[in-house]
Design a protein around this motif. Structure first.
Motif, PDB file in Angstrom:
ATOM      1  N   ALA A  68       0.834  -1.205   0.000  1.00  0.00           N
ATOM      2  CA  ALA A  68       0.000   0.000   0.000  1.00  0.00           C
ATOM      3  C   ALA A  68       0.869   1.255   0.000  1.00  0.00           C
ATOM      4  N   THR A  86      -1.736  -8.093  -3.206  1.00  0.00           N
ATOM      5  CA  THR A  86      -1.535  -8.493  -1.810  1.00  0.00           C
ATOM      6  C   THR A  86      -1.374  -9.997  -1.703  1.00  0.00           C
ATOM      7  N   ASN A  90      -5.403 -11.287  -5.917  1.00  0.00           N
ATOM      8  CA  ASN A  90      -6.068 -10.149  -5.283  1.00  0.00           C
ATOM      9  C   ASN A  90      -5.409  -8.877  -5.787  1.00  0.00           C
ATOM     10  N   ASN A  92      -5.245  -4.612  -5.522  1.00  0.00           N
ATOM     11  CA  ASN A  92      -5.574  -3.479  -4.658  1.00  0.00           C
ATOM     12  C   ASN A  92      -5.297  -2.163  -5.358  1.00  0.00           C
ATOM     13  N   ASP A  99      -5.100   1.363   1.382  1.00  0.00           N
ATOM     14  CA  ASP A  99      -5.990   0.574   0.536  1.00  0.00           C
ATOM     15  C   ASP A  99      -7.334   1.276   0.406  1.00  0.00           C
ATOM     16  N   ARG A 102     -10.357  -3.209  -3.162  1.00  0.00           N
ATOM     17  CA  ARG A 102      -9.748  -4.521  -3.389  1.00  0.00           C
ATOM     18  C   ARG A 102     -10.694  -5.361  -4.217  1.00  0.00           C
ATOM     19  N   ASP A 104     -11.023  -9.268  -4.912  1.00  0.00           N
ATOM     20  CA  ASP A 104     -10.443 -10.522  -4.421  1.00  0.00           C
ATOM     21  C   ASP A 104     -10.504 -11.619  -5.474  1.00  0.00           C
ATOM     22  N   THR A 114     -10.686  -4.500   3.053  1.00  0.00           N
ATOM     23  CA  THR A 114      -9.817  -5.449   2.364  1.00  0.00           C
ATOM     24  C   THR A 114     -10.391  -6.863   2.422  1.00  0.00           C
ATOM     25  N   THR A 115     -11.587  -7.010   3.007  1.00  0.00           N
ATOM     26  CA  THR A 115     -12.219  -8.331   3.109  1.00  0.00           C
ATOM     27  C   THR A 115     -13.669  -8.271   2.629  1.00  0.00           C
TER      28      THR A 115
END
Length: 186
Positions: A68, A86, A90, A92, A99, A102, A104, A114-115
């Motif tokens: 990042a 990442t 994935n 970013n 971040d 993202r 995934d 990020t999830t």
């Protein structure tokens, strides 16, 4: 060995070339691949050692994983804004070294997270959390607030609000399952 000090061109016994600068090997031509700061270039062009930047014979550009704070692909005038990897598969997007988006390995997109757990996951603390505006207008026509309220707006007046399983017309704070404000123009 050919050259003027401090630059020397070495022709190796296998037909490969090395250019030295002040006694240090700097540029390598091996098996048709060019390495700058890389003594064993595996692609058509390899720049740097460790995890280098390279261009394959098919013209594909490859870069290091990045972070990042230092994304793999960034801009000369803004080095902490760009794209990096990442985890495997994935991608970013970062601005100001943080971040922001993202994607995934399942194709889920996370904004401010990020999830991502859904096809589109938006996290944050701003209010509204999510909003859509019409054209270049700054007035929101649809928004979701941090309190979970869904609001449809006309200009700057809230027309419809859905909050806590209650539906209201003409007010943002429904007090019953169905609440209609008496001040609505008909």
């Amino acid at each position: 060995r050919v050259g003027l000090n401090p630059t020397i061109l070495k022709i190796l016994s296998n037909g490969n070339f090395v250019i030295q600068n002040q006694g240090t090997d700097a540029i390598y031509l091996r098996n048709g691949n060019l390495g700058i700061g890389n003594s064993n270039p595996a692609d058509s062009l390899v720049v740097g050692g460790g995890t280098p930047f390279s261009i394959t014979s098919a013209g594909l550009a490859r870069a290091s994983v990045g972070s990042a704070a230092s994304p793999s692909y960034s801009f000369a005038a803004d080095i902490n804004t760009g794209i990096y990897l990442t985890l495997s598969d994935n991608l970013n997007l970062v601005t100001n070294g943080a971040d922001r988006v993202r994607i995934d390995s399942s194709g889920r997109v996370g904004i401010a997270t990020t999830t991502p757990s859904q096809p589109l996951t938006i996290a944050g603390t701003s209010d509204p959390l999510f909003g859509l505006a019409r054209g270049q207008s700054t007035s929101t026509v649809f928004r979701v607030g941090n309190d979970g309220a869904l609001v449809v707006q006309n200009q700057t007046f809230d027309v419809v609000t859905v909050k806590n399983r209650m539906f209201s017309i003409g007010t943002t704070n429904p007090g019953a399952t169905l609440n209609v404000s008496s001040s609505i123009d008909r």
